[in-house]
Design a protein around this motif. Structure first.
Motif: not given
Length: 72
Positions: A16-38
């Motif tokens: 659920e936490e992973i889905d929430a993070i990906v949803a925060e970036f419109g379903g774009d997993a790359r953007q979500a990973i980029r933001a988490l790494l930042h």
């Protein structure tokens, strides 16, 4: 460090936490990973600035930051 003690330091995220993070970036997993790494990099830099290098013997950052000089 034993395998048991290493597991104590790993934070397990729920689906659920992973889905929430990906949803925060419109379903774009790359953007979500980029933001988490930042965010992870910023936290590491903040910790580096706040902790004495002598205390941690220069081993605070567990990864190399892109574009930064080697601090050793």
């Amino acid at each position: 460090m034993s395998a048991a003690s290493e597991r104590e330091h790993v934070a397990d995220a729920t689906d659920e936490e992973i889905d929430a993070i990906v949803a925060e970036f419109g379903g774009d997993a790359r953007q979500a990973i980029r933001a988490l790494l930042h965010d992870l990099t910023q936290i590491a830099l903040d910790a580096e600035a706040a902790v004495s290098r002598g205390y941690v013997r220069g081993n605070l950052l567990p990864f190399k930051l892109r574009g930064s000089a080697d601090p050793s």
